[in-house]
Design a protein around this motif. Structure first.
Motif, PDB file in Angstrom:
ATOM      1  N   ILE A  39       0.837  -1.209   0.000  1.00 44.03           N
ATOM      2  CA  ILE A  39       0.000   0.000   0.000  1.00 44.03           C
ATOM      3  C   ILE A  39       0.864   1.249   0.000  1.00 44.03           C
ATOM      4  CG2 ILE A  39      -1.782   1.266   1.250  1.00 44.03           C
ATOM      5  CD1 ILE A  39      -2.724  -1.337  -0.057  1.00 44.03           C
ATOM      6  N   ALA A  40       1.986   1.210   0.739  1.00 41.29           N
ATOM      7  CA  ALA A  40       2.912   2.346   0.724  1.00 41.29           C
ATOM      8  C   ALA A  40       3.490   2.546  -0.681  1.00 41.29           C
ATOM      9  CB  ALA A  40       4.028   2.130   1.738  1.00 41.29           C
ATOM     10  N   PHE A  41       3.707   1.448  -1.402  1.00 42.41           N
ATOM     11  CA  PHE A  41       4.183   1.562  -2.788  1.00 42.41           C
ATOM     12  C   PHE A  41       3.167   2.301  -3.643  1.00 42.41           C
ATOM     13  CE2 PHE A  41       4.132   0.081  -7.172  1.00 42.41           C
ATOM     14  CZ  PHE A  41       5.426   0.396  -7.565  1.00 42.41           C
ATOM     15  N   THR A  42       1.880   2.022  -3.446  1.00 43.15           N
ATOM     16  CA  THR A  42       0.860   2.731  -4.235  1.00 43.15           C
ATOM     17  C   THR A  42       0.882   4.225  -3.920  1.00 43.15           C
ATOM     18  OG1 THR A  42      -0.951   2.403  -2.629  1.00 43.15           O
ATOM     19  CG2 THR A  42      -0.592   0.662  -4.257  1.00 43.15           C
ATOM     20  N   ALA A  43       1.166   4.570  -2.663  1.00 43.03           N
ATOM     21  CA  ALA A  43       1.295   5.986  -2.297  1.00 43.03           C
ATOM     22  C   ALA A  43       2.471   6.611  -3.038  1.00 43.03           C
ATOM     23  CB  ALA A  43       1.469   6.127  -0.789  1.00 43.03           C
ATOM     24  N   LEU A  44       3.601   5.892  -3.060  1.00 40.42           N
ATOM     25  CA  LEU A  44       4.786   6.395  -3.772  1.00 40.42           C
ATOM     26  C   LEU A  44       4.481   6.587  -5.252  1.00 40.42           C
ATOM     27  CD1 LEU A  44       7.802   7.085  -3.844  1.00 40.42           C
ATOM     28  CD2 LEU A  44       8.263   4.636  -4.160  1.00 40.42           C
ATOM     29  N   SER A  45       3.752   5.656  -5.832  1.00 39.78           N
ATOM     30  CA  SER A  45       3.410   5.776  -7.254  1.00 39.78           C
ATOM     31  C   SER A  45       2.552   7.020  -7.505  1.00 39.78           C
ATOM     32  CB  SER A  45       2.681   4.523  -7.738  1.00 39.78           C
ATOM     33  OG  SER A  45       1.354   4.468  -7.239  1.00 39.78           O
ATOM     34  N   ILE A 103      -2.047   2.664   9.135  1.00 35.32           N
ATOM     35  CA  ILE A 103      -3.017   1.951   9.978  1.00 35.32           C
ATOM     36  C   ILE A 103      -2.758   0.447   9.937  1.00 35.32           C
ATOM     37  CG2 ILE A 103      -5.464   1.369  10.239  1.00 35.32           C
ATOM     38  CD1 ILE A 103      -6.084   4.213   9.192  1.00 35.32           C
ATOM     39  N   LEU A 104      -2.506  -0.085   8.750  1.00 34.47           N
ATOM     40  CA  LEU A 104      -2.232  -1.521   8.633  1.00 34.47           C
ATOM     41  C   LEU A 104      -0.997  -1.903   9.436  1.00 34.47           C
ATOM     42  CD1 LEU A 104      -2.902  -2.088   4.818  1.00 34.47           C
ATOM     43  CD2 LEU A 104      -4.331  -2.846   6.729  1.00 34.47           C
ATOM     44  N   TYR A 105       0.048  -1.075   9.332  1.00 36.78           N
ATOM     45  CA  TYR A 105       1.266  -1.401  10.072  1.00 36.78           C
ATOM     46  C   TYR A 105       1.039  -1.279  11.574  1.00 36.78           C
ATOM     47  CZ  TYR A 105       5.881  -1.095  12.096  1.00 36.78           C
ATOM     48  OH  TYR A 105       6.978  -1.299  12.902  1.00 36.78           O
ATOM     49  N   TRP A 106       0.423  -0.178  11.988  1.00 33.45           N
ATOM     50  CA  TRP A 106       0.279   0.094  13.416  1.00 33.45           C
ATOM     51  C   TRP A 106      -0.654  -0.902  14.096  1.00 33.45           C
ATOM     52  CZ3 TRP A 106       3.114   3.047  16.475  1.00 33.45           C
ATOM     53  CH2 TRP A 106       2.636   3.318  17.768  1.00 33.45           C
ATOM     54  N   ASP A 107      -1.728  -1.255  13.435  1.00 29.49           N
ATOM     55  CA  ASP A 107      -2.734  -2.107  14.085  1.00 29.49           C
ATOM     56  C   ASP A 107      -2.534  -3.606  13.851  1.00 29.49           C
ATOM     57  OD1 ASP A 107      -3.864   0.191  14.958  1.00 29.49           O
ATOM     58  OD2 ASP A 107      -5.888  -0.254  14.232  1.00 29.49           O
ATOM     59  N   LEU A 108      -1.897  -3.987  12.734  1.00 29.64           N
ATOM     60  CA  LEU A 108      -1.834  -5.410  12.403  1.00 29.64           C
ATOM     61  C   LEU A 108      -0.430  -5.994  12.302  1.00 29.64           C
ATOM     62  CD1 LEU A 108      -4.595  -5.617   9.632  1.00 29.64           C
ATOM     63  CD2 LEU A 108      -4.819  -6.033  12.086  1.00 29.64           C
ATOM     64  N   GLY A 163      -3.650   9.653   1.186  1.00 29.77           N
ATOM     65  CA  GLY A 163      -4.669   8.671   1.553  1.00 29.77           C
ATOM     66  C   GLY A 163      -4.108   7.270   1.677  1.00 29.77           C
ATOM     67  N   GLN A 164      -3.262   6.879   0.720  1.00 27.30           N
ATOM     68  CA  GLN A 164      -2.661   5.545   0.771  1.00 27.30           C
ATOM     69  C   GLN A 164      -1.659   5.417   1.910  1.00 27.30           C
ATOM     70  OE1 GLN A 164      -5.157   4.401  -1.006  1.00 27.30           O
ATOM     71  NE2 GLN A 164      -3.774   2.813  -1.758  1.00 27.30           N
ATOM     72  N   LEU A 165      -0.948   6.502   2.218  1.00 28.00           N
ATOM     73  CA  LEU A 165      -0.024   6.463   3.363  1.00 28.00           C
ATOM     74  C   LEU A 165      -0.789   6.279   4.669  1.00 28.00           C
ATOM     75  CD1 LEU A 165       2.674   9.180   2.572  1.00 28.00           C
ATOM     76  CD2 LEU A 165       2.956   6.691   2.607  1.00 28.00           C
ATOM     77  N   ILE A 166      -1.962   6.892   4.773  1.00 31.67           N
ATOM     78  CA  ILE A 166      -2.790   6.711   5.965  1.00 31.67           C
ATOM     79  C   ILE A 166      -3.193   5.243   6.103  1.00 31.67           C
ATOM     80  CG2 ILE A 166      -5.029   7.246   7.027  1.00 31.67           C
ATOM     81  CD1 ILE A 166      -4.779  10.047   5.785  1.00 31.67           C
ATOM     82  N   ILE A 167      -3.615   4.635   4.998  1.00 31.63           N
ATOM     83  CA  ILE A 167      -4.003   3.219   5.029  1.00 31.63           C
ATOM     84  C   ILE A 167      -2.811   2.349   5.413  1.00 31.63           C
ATOM     85  CG2 ILE A 167      -4.764   1.270   3.612  1.00 31.63           C
ATOM     86  CD1 ILE A 167      -6.435   3.257   1.999  1.00 31.63           C
ATOM     87  N   TRP A 200     -10.798   6.499   9.524  1.00 33.82           N
ATOM     88  CA  TRP A 200     -10.098   7.762   9.266  1.00 33.82           C
ATOM     89  C   TRP A 200      -9.664   7.852   7.811  1.00 33.82           C
ATOM     90  CZ3 TRP A 200     -10.750  11.413  12.632  1.00 33.82           C
ATOM     91  CH2 TRP A 200     -10.934  11.092  13.976  1.00 33.82           C
ATOM     92  N   ALA A 201      -9.212   6.733   7.248  1.00 37.67           N
ATOM     93  CA  ALA A 201      -8.799   6.735   5.843  1.00 37.67           C
ATOM     94  C   ALA A 201     -10.000   6.992   4.935  1.00 37.67           C
ATOM     95  CB  ALA A 201      -8.137   5.408   5.490  1.00 37.67           C
TER      96      ALA A 201
END
Length: 200
Positions: free
Chosen positions: A33-39, A191-196, A184-188, A150-151
């Motif tokens: 997901i972070a890659f999609t943000a970078l893109s 959240i994935l990293y922090w919670d899961l 938006g993708q960085l937020i997702i 939030w996302a």
């Protein structure tokens, strides 16, 4: 004896369904997901540096980026599905796909229509894409961490701003789609990293 076996199977099915509803979906990972943000940020730079303000160039660039990101995400999920998934996790994959697929279809449909209608519709694409993506996140929320609200809210707020910018004729500015999608993708991903994913 047969009645007892049927009762036991019913109880197992109930427990299985309960676990499926309460256990968060873990198929998505922060890194892809972070890659999609970078893109998104890269596309913003490409649009700003090399492309002029032709709305059709905007459409081709961002449809290409979306297609690339969907393909990469599907490759990751397919590999995980085939080699690392339990039966319960695969059921969640199916459920997530069914929840989010209408949003992907809608996003592709509005892009197709925009290409046919022309600039008068293309200027609304950034807002429509954010709106559709945000609604897709809300549709998947029962399977995702609670903070994913939030996302979804961020994407809906971004859609509101972009609709206003469409009225002013500035919605296709490179920074708009880049920051809306990238942040938006960085937020997702966060959240994935922090919670899961993080080690607690």
């Amino acid at each position: 004896m047969t009645m007892e076996i049927e009762k036991a199977l019913d109880q197992l099915a109930t427990i299985h369904a309960h676990l499926s509803r309460t256990e968060p979906y873990r198929g998505l990972r922060a890194l892809p997901i972070a890659f999609t943000a970078l893109s998104g940020f890269i596309a913003m730079l490409i649009q700003a540096i090399w492309l002029d303000e032709n709305p059709y160039y905007f459409l081709m660039l961002w449809v290409g980026i979306a297609t690339l990101n969907i393909a990469i995400t599907l490759i990751f999920l397919t590999h995980r599905y085939l080699y690392h998934q339990t039966a319960l996790a695969r059921e969640k994959d199916h459920a997530m796909f069914l929840q989010f697929a209408p949003s992907l279809f809608a996003g592709g449909l509005v892009a197709l229509v925009a290409g046919q209608v022309g600039e008068s519709f293309i200027i609304h694409l950034p807002a429509l894409w954010c709106l559709i993506f945000g609604l897709g996140i809300f549709a998947c929320r029962p399977y995702l961490p609670f903070k994913m609200l939030w996302a979804g809210t961020f994407y809906l707020l971004a859609a509101t701003v972009l609709f206003l910018q469409a009225l002013a004729g500035t919605s296709l500015h490179p920074i708009n789609m880049g920051f809306a999608f990238g942040i938006g993708q960085l937020i997702i991903a966060g959240i994935l990293y922090w919670d899961l994913e993080r080690v607690r």
